[in-house]
Design an enzyme around this catalytic site. Structure first.
Site, PDB file in Angstrom:
ATOM      1  CG  LEU A   9      -1.957  -1.110   1.313  1.00 13.84           C
ATOM      2  CD1 LEU A   9      -2.725  -1.015   2.623  1.00 13.84           C
ATOM      3  CD2 LEU A   9      -2.921  -1.042   0.131  1.00 13.84           C
ATOM      4  N   GLY A  10       2.039   1.174   0.587  1.00  8.25           N
ATOM      5  CA  GLY A  10       2.916   2.339   0.649  1.00  8.25           C
ATOM      6  C   GLY A  10       4.252   1.970   1.258  1.00  8.25           C
ATOM      7  NE  ARG A  11       8.195   0.047  -2.555  1.00 16.52           N
ATOM      8  CZ  ARG A  11       8.475  -1.236  -2.377  1.00 16.52           C
ATOM      9  NH1 ARG A  11       9.041  -1.630  -1.243  1.00 16.52           N
ATOM     10  NH2 ARG A  11       8.184  -2.129  -3.308  1.00 16.52           N
ATOM     11  N   GLY A  12       7.506   3.386   3.554  1.00 16.95           N
ATOM     12  CA  GLY A  12       8.008   4.396   4.475  1.00 16.95           C
ATOM     13  C   GLY A  12       9.471   4.146   4.762  1.00 16.95           C
ATOM     14  CB  VAL A  70       1.924   0.187   4.839  1.00 16.06           C
ATOM     15  CG1 VAL A  70       0.505  -0.190   5.267  1.00 16.06           C
ATOM     16  CG2 VAL A  70       2.569   1.060   5.915  1.00 16.06           C
ATOM     17  CG  ASP A 128       6.136  11.373  13.565  1.00 17.72           C
ATOM     18  OD1 ASP A 128       6.435  12.575  13.404  1.00 17.72           O
ATOM     19  OD2 ASP A 128       6.272  10.522  12.681  1.00 17.72           O
TER      20      ASP A 128
END
Length: 413
Positions: A15-18, A23, A130
């Site tokens: 779903l996404g990269r951090g 994720v 955060d």
């Protein structure tokens, strides 16, 4: 390609990269989940794994409608993962990027939701550390609230604390996203619940204005502004709402509201904001007066400053910023002498749309034009006064004879 996460979960697609990990959309015994899989080099850090396990009870105990629930923490070989509820929607940063700023009613409703979630976390002894638009998710399948806002949920509890191990961030380092860091963190104090309130007030300011109150330029300059500068008022919002923002951006942590108080006070403001359009203010220019040599010229920016990501550096040193903007910084804490001085030219005052920021190239050019105009006007005025004086003197002389004196008497009839 599907992969197993522990014995109970399967990750299907990214779903996404951090910068701390990836994720995934996954599946568990109870249905779809979101799985945040931390990077392998983090998973191999035994100290971090130990902290991860220690936080398990606190994170699993967070249960609130405005918190993305952590269902499980998985430690399995090289896998270190948080299994979370899947939220069908987008993050607040994506909406900000699309709309630049929100109508006050929607902005306040979203922040009130997040404040309620923080209140539950703080009551359980958990500090987020955060809070930022990237970590606020909007549930597009939930009922619409005030101003057409979708329910807001705060996510990524515990990630900053897990990464912030003594070995990774010594006493001379700080963890956080520069635009949202409370002054006490910058000064090296331990993070308490009040740091989340400061960050959330910064988010509210950003939703209303389209930019953060102390952001812009080098991260070090951003940190200094948090400690040394006072927030500049936003025109066009009710005074009571502005005072709430000011109180929650107070330099002293004890002066800020608690999360439960902030949520309640914001909801009291909602009836006053119905139908109010987004504020019409311009973002301060990207440059500051101290960045431009005296008398120097700079070109006008080729793109709106609001499109430029400020203070965005990775959570993990050496990682590149990525798609879901998991942006943190680990940097040296400025010394007392650095925090006390050098703030000249860093104020970021919002202004009426189209007006140049004081100290910017546009402002200096405008000031030079005004000086030239005033100089020309002054010269014209002096010339006009001189001509008028000459005419007046000439007129007196024209009506007199060579024998007229101040002491002569009128002629007798």
């Amino acid at each position: 390609m599907a992969r197993k996460i522990g014995s109970r979960y399967t990750a299907h697609q990214i779903l996404g990269r951090g910068s701390a990990g990836t994720v995934w959309l996954g599946e568990g015994p109870e249905g779809p989940v979101a799985i945040k899989l931390l990077r392998e080099d983090l998973a191999s850090d035994q100290e971090l794994v130990g902290r991860f396990v220690q936080e398990r009870t606190a994170l699993l105990g967070l249960d609130h409608p405005h918190v993305v629930a952590v269902r499980d923490l998985v430690v399995d070989g090289n896998d270190l993962a948080l299994v979370m509820d899947l939220v069908r929607g987008t993050d607040l940063r994506t909406r900000l990027d699309r709309e630049r700023r929100l109508a006050p009613e929607a902005a306040v409703a979203i922040v009130a939701d997040v404040a309620d979630g923080l209140a539950a976390a703080h009551a359980a002894g958990v500090v987020h550390r955060d809070v930022k638009p990237e970590n606020v998710l909007l549930d597009m399948q939930g009922p619409l609230g005030p101003g057409g806002s979708h329910p807001a949920l705060l996510t990524d509890f515990g990630v900053a604390k897990l990464i912030d191990s003594p070995r990774r961030t010594r006493a001379t380092k700080i963890i956080g996203t520069p635009d949202y860091l409370a002054p006490e963190i910058i000064e090296g104090l331990p993070p308490r619940a009040a740091v989340d309130i400061y960050a959330l007030a910064t988010v509210l300011y950003e939703l209303l204005a389209g930019f953060t109150p102390f952001g812009g330029g080098h991260p070090g300059a951003v940190l200094r502004r948090h400690v040394t500068e006072t927030v500049v008022p936003l025109p066009g919002i009710p005074e009571e709402l502005w005072q709430l923002i000011v109180q929650c951006l107070a330099k002293a942590p004890a002066s800020r509201l608690r999360a439960s108080e902030l949520g309640a006070r914001l909801r009291e403001q909602l009836p006053l904001l119905v139908g109010m359009p987004p504020l019409d203010v311009d973002e301060p220019d990207g440059e500051s007066a101290e960045d431009v040599p005296e008398g120097g010229e700079t070109a006008e920016p080729t793109a709106p400053a609001s499109r430029v990501r400020r203070g965005a550096v990775p959570l993990v040193p050496g990682a590149a910023p990525d798609s879901n903007r998991d942006t943190h910084t680990s940097m040296r804490v400025p010394g007392p002498d650095e925090l006390a001085g050098g703030a000249r030219g860093t104020a970021r005052a919002p202004r009426a749309a189209g007006a140049p920021r004081p100290g910017s190239a546009r402002h200096r050019a405008s000031a030079r034009r005004r000086r030239i105009t005033l100089g020309v006007a002054g010269a014209v005025l002096v010339a006009a006064v001189g001509v008028g004086t000459w005419l007046a003197t000439s007129g007196d002389d024209a009506g007199a004879t060579p024998h007229d004196t101040k002491n002569s008497a009128p002629a007798s009839p």
